[in-house]
Every structure is written in C-alpha cells, then in structure tokens.
Design a protein around this motif. Structure first.
Motif, PDB file in Angstrom:
ATOM      1  N   UNK A  28       0.663  -1.178   0.208  1.00 34.85           N
ATOM      2  CA  UNK A  28      -0.097  -0.019   0.007  1.00 34.85           C
ATOM      3  C   UNK A  28       0.811   1.329   0.047  1.00 34.85           C
ATOM      4  N   UNK A  29       1.979   1.154   0.709  1.00 32.81           N
ATOM      5  CA  UNK A  29       2.991   2.181   0.598  1.00 32.81           C
ATOM      6  C   UNK A  29       2.995   2.978  -0.886  1.00 32.81           C
ATOM      7  N   UNK A  45       1.075   7.854  -2.263  1.00 32.11           N
ATOM      8  CA  UNK A  45       1.073   9.352  -2.564  1.00 32.11           C
ATOM      9  C   UNK A  45       0.005   9.596  -3.644  1.00 32.11           C
ATOM     10  N   UNK A  46      -0.215   8.686  -4.489  1.00 30.88           N
ATOM     11  CA  UNK A  46      -1.131   8.997  -5.732  1.00 30.88           C
ATOM     12  C   UNK A  46      -2.741   9.008  -5.162  1.00 30.88           C
ATOM     13  N   UNK A  47      -2.912   8.109  -4.332  1.00 32.39           N
ATOM     14  CA  UNK A  47      -4.195   8.137  -3.674  1.00 32.39           C
ATOM     15  C   UNK A  47      -4.602   9.310  -2.757  1.00 32.39           C
ATOM     16  N   UNK A  48      -3.615   9.799  -1.935  1.00 29.53           N
ATOM     17  CA  UNK A  48      -3.562  10.911  -0.942  1.00 29.53           C
ATOM     18  C   UNK A  48      -3.945  12.163  -2.080  1.00 29.53           C
ATOM     19  N   UNK A  49      -3.156  12.314  -2.916  1.00 30.16           N
ATOM     20  CA  UNK A  49      -3.203  13.409  -3.799  1.00 30.16           C
ATOM     21  C   UNK A  49      -4.614  13.709  -4.423  1.00 30.16           C
ATOM     22  N   UNK A  50      -5.005  12.405  -4.895  1.00 29.03           N
ATOM     23  CA  UNK A  50      -6.414  12.158  -5.697  1.00 29.03           C
ATOM     24  C   UNK A  50      -7.804  12.535  -4.448  1.00 29.03           C
ATOM     25  N   UNK A  60      -4.753  -1.578  -6.148  1.00 25.49           N
ATOM     26  CA  UNK A  60      -4.752  -0.230  -5.720  1.00 25.49           C
ATOM     27  C   UNK A  60      -4.939  -0.179  -4.353  1.00 25.49           C
ATOM     28  N   UNK A  61      -6.139  -0.576  -3.889  1.00 26.53           N
ATOM     29  CA  UNK A  61      -6.281  -0.671  -2.536  1.00 26.53           C
ATOM     30  C   UNK A  61      -7.784  -1.408  -2.061  1.00 26.53           C
TER      31      UNK A  61
END
Ligand SMILES: Cc1ncc(COP(=O)(O)O)c(C=O)c1O
Length: 445
Positions: free
Chosen positions: A95-96, A100-105, A291-292
């Motif tokens: 997950x790490x 970054x991309x998930x947080x930004x989105x 992804x998650x």
C-alpha cells in the motif's frame, strides 16, 4: 470448584476437535445421539454445545445442526495484531507505493467537490462514467466488453461473488470449484448452504476433463474459477486451457463465474474465458489487489440477458456501492495512474519472488514470476497446521493449506503472501526465520 458435566463434555469435544477427530466444517452428532453415547441427557449436551458456540469453536444452525467452526477468513486473512508480527498471510498490494497518488487524488476530489450525483442515489448499477472506467480496467487485462452498460459496480469482488452465487444457485446445489481455492468462496458456499464440488487441478488450474466428469455426476449450477495467479496455488491458465474450459461450460450448459482479480499480474495479456462463452459468463475484477482493498471497488460483467436481474439484486441488497470511491477509482483509471500502479505492484511482486528463491529454493514452490503469493510444499516431517502454529509463535503469520481445501485431502503446504510486509528488510528477516524453521524438521535428502 469442580466443573459441571456439560463443561467437561465441552472440554472433551474441544480436544477431539483439536486432534482432528472432528475436522473444520464437519457436523457434530445430534444432541440425542451424543447423549446416548455418553450416558447423559440431551439437555446437558445442548448446554455443552452452547458453551462451544460461545467459545467460537462450533456454530449451530436451527434445523441443520452444529458444525465445527471453519473460521475460513479469520484464519487466512490475518490482520497484523502487533508491530512484531511479520504478515505472510494476507494478499494485498504494497500500500505504501500507492499512498502518494491516492492521497493526492482524495485531496483534489474533496476540495473540488461539485458533483451532487456522488452523494445521491445514482441510477441502478452506478454512474455510466464509472462503469466506462471499469470497462477500460477489465479490457486492459483480457476481457472483451461490448458496452459499459454490461458492467455493474460492486463492493469489491467479494460482493460480486456472493451476489452471483445467491442469484444463480439454490440451497443444496453443487458449486464446482478448484480443489484448492480462495476461502472467501468457501465461506459464501457455507453460509448460503451450497455444496462444494472440488475439481482436480494441475499447474494450469482446473482440468476441463475433470469438470466434465463431475458435471455429469453431480450437475452443479455453476463453476467458479480464478484463472490467473490463482489463490492459493498461483496456477495460471494458458489460452488453450481457457478455450477448453469454455467448451465444457457450453456443452454442460452451466454458469461460469470467472474471478480475474489477479489478471494484472500475468506476464502478458491472456483472453478471458468469458470471451468464448459470453452468454454463460459472469466476469469479476476489482481494484483491491492493484490499488486498495479498502476502497471496495469491484466490477462485474454479466451476460446481456441477465443484466436486469443482477442489477435488481444489487439494488435490493446494498442499493449501490459508494459513488465517491468509484469517482477516485475512475480518475485513477482514466489518467492511466491505475495501470501504472498495477505495473509497479507487479514489479515489486517479481522482486519479492526473487528474494523467496534466494531463501527457500530448497523447497517445492508453486508461483509465477510476479505472483502475490507462493504455495510452499512442506517437507514431509512438517505438517501444515503445526508449521503454521510454530511460525505464529515466532511472530510469522502464514496460511495453512487446510483453509483453501474445497474437499478431499488437503495439500501439505502453506501459502505465503510476498506483498503484505511493507519493508524489505523485515521481509528478508521473515524469510530467514521461515527458512530456519523449515530446516528444523527437514530430514529429506
Ligand atoms: C480470488 C479472490 N477473489 C476475490 C477476493 C476478494 O476481493 P475484494 O477485496 O475485491 O472483495 C480475493 C481476496 O483475497 C481473492 O483472492
């Protein structure tokens, strides 16, 4: 204080369960029957069973009797309980890498929220643009989707599996499954009262001739397969095997449920089985592994003729999965970020598999170049359950073959996830510990 008789009976039964006299999922004798055997009353036996239910050792169902708890999912999918544990048990992406991309989105989407549809009861199976993105995701990994209208959004692949099993089979029906399979499917069958029909496999997964043979004897309502990087054996069907299986499905006129959640890990794109039997096939994918898992975004492609029926069922049971999550998922897919993240996870998996080779190559390992898991056959002097228990004592969580067994003799193997331990140094330390533990009882030449 001396124990009551029912407590003694419960303790006795508990040790018989531990010794394997009553295996996981097996039925216990009826109250009256056991009472006669033990020279006591049915009421005392009922109290003993009730105590075992409270302890979580057995489960009782009105009209169906009492069964030894299988704890399918708890046993396999172990969340980390302490920082000291090294988790080789759960199949998930690193997950790490995706954070970054998930947080930004998420930040972007929250600050620019203008679309009220994301908070509304949207129509039927989800917003069309979200289904379009799902169609691109599935097409990238081998599915022919004639139109996004054929796709339905679900709460992860699990929700899709449970819905199709509930809708297209009846209580007591057989469901044909790979002989070793994803325990989430076994759990659904158990809770819905479906009978499991194990089908023999080889290194490419389910054998078409074995399916034909079992269909002729037991007439299952459907067959469920995980054709790519199968959980737990990592078996992957080549094109020829897929077409052969499609032929059997057409000949036997049964439903196919194709769970392609790991297709993004294949070395090259392989056509889905569903492409060859589109009107008999339910194809499932999700973003959980690339992804998650927490976003719970699943995609279900159904035969055109079955669309309304499935949509109606999803609506009746959960109405719709959260549009907001699918908004994020679609943004990731449409920008190409989802495919890049999937490729990065695949690269990490390949690297982790190389590390597994470095430490465990003395043992028989079943996996593909970039599988998330490795099916480790144990040396004869190690039993899968005791290996799992010994590993746990050392803080290593692994999954015993018993949890994946759909029938017959379980393999003497454990499944190792290579992705759940985020830090590579910790992962290597875990592999070293596993190698040392294996060597303790490795008396094979
Ligand atoms: C073969 C298979 N199908 C489905 C799932 C569940 O996926 P989801 O998180 O999308 O519900 C898993 C999870 O381990 C799996 O291995």
């Amino acid at each position: 204080m001396s124990k009551h008789k029912y407590q003694l009976i419960a303790a006795q039964l508990r040790s018989l369960i531990d010794l394997g006299k009553y295996p996981q999922g097996s039925k216990l004798p009826a109250h009256r029957e056991l009472a006669k055997e033990l020279g006591t009353t049915a009421v005392t036996v009922a109290k003993a069973y009730q105590l075992l239910v409270e302890q979580g050792s057995i489960e009782s169902f009105v009209g169906r009797g009492s069964y030894v708890s299988s704890q399918y999912l708890q046993g396999v999918i172990r969340a980390q309980q302490s920082d000291k544990q090294l988790n080789f048990s759960i199949l998930q992406p690193c997950l790490q890498q995706n954070m970054p991309v998930l947080k930004q989105l998420f930040k972007q989407k929250i600050s620019a929220l203008e679309n009220p549809q994301l908070f509304d009861y949207s129509e039927n199976s989800g917003l069309l643009e979200h289904r379009r993105a799902g169609a691109s995701w599935c097409a990238q990994y081998g599915l022919e989707v004639s139109s996004p209208e054929q796709l339905i959004l679900t709460n992860g692949a699990q929700n899709a599996l449970a819905s199709i099993i509930a809708l297209y089979s009846n209580q007591g029906d057989y469901i044909a499954l790979e002989a070793q399979t994803y325990p989430g499917i076994l759990a659904i069958c158990k809770y819905l009262g479906r009978k499991v029909l194990p089908i023999a496999m080889d290194e490419q997964g389910m054998l078409p001739e074995a399916l034909t043979e079992q269909c002729e004897i037991c007439k299952p309502s459907m067959v469920i397969v995980v054709p790519s990087q199968q959980n737990p054996t990592a078996a992957t069907m080549g094109q020829v095997r897929r077409e052969a299986l499609a032929k059997v499905i057409a000949q036997q006129d049964i439903w196919l449920v194709e769970d392609e959640i790991y297709a993004f890990l294949n070395t090259e794109k392989i056509a889905a089985i569903s492409n060859f039997v589109a009107e008999k096939a339910f194809y499932i994918s999700s973003l959980s592994k690339a992804i998650s898992p927490g976003m719970r975004c699943g995609y279900l492609r159904v035969p055109q003729s079955q669309y309304s029926k499935v949509v109606d069922y999803i609506r009746a049971t959960l109405w719709l999965p959260s549009p907001f999550m699918f908004e994020i998922a679609s943004a990731m897919i449409d920008s190409g970020n989802a495919f890049r993240a999937a490729a990065q996870q695949k690269k990490t998996a390949a690297h982790r598999q190389q590390l597994v080779t470095r430490y465990l190559s003395a043992y028989k390992l079943q996996r593909q170049r970039s599988s998330y898991s490795c099916w480790l056959h144990l040396p004869a002097n190690w039993q899968a359950d005791s290996f799992t228990a010994s590993a746990k004592k050392q803080g290593l969580l692994v999954s015993s073959a018993a949890y994946f067994n759909s029938g017959g003799q379980a393999a003497n193997a454990v499944r190792l996830s290579v992705m759940a331990i985020a830090d590579e140094v910790d992962f290597i330390q875990g592999l070293e510990q596993l190698a040392a533990l294996l060597a303790l009882h490795n008396t094979e030449p």
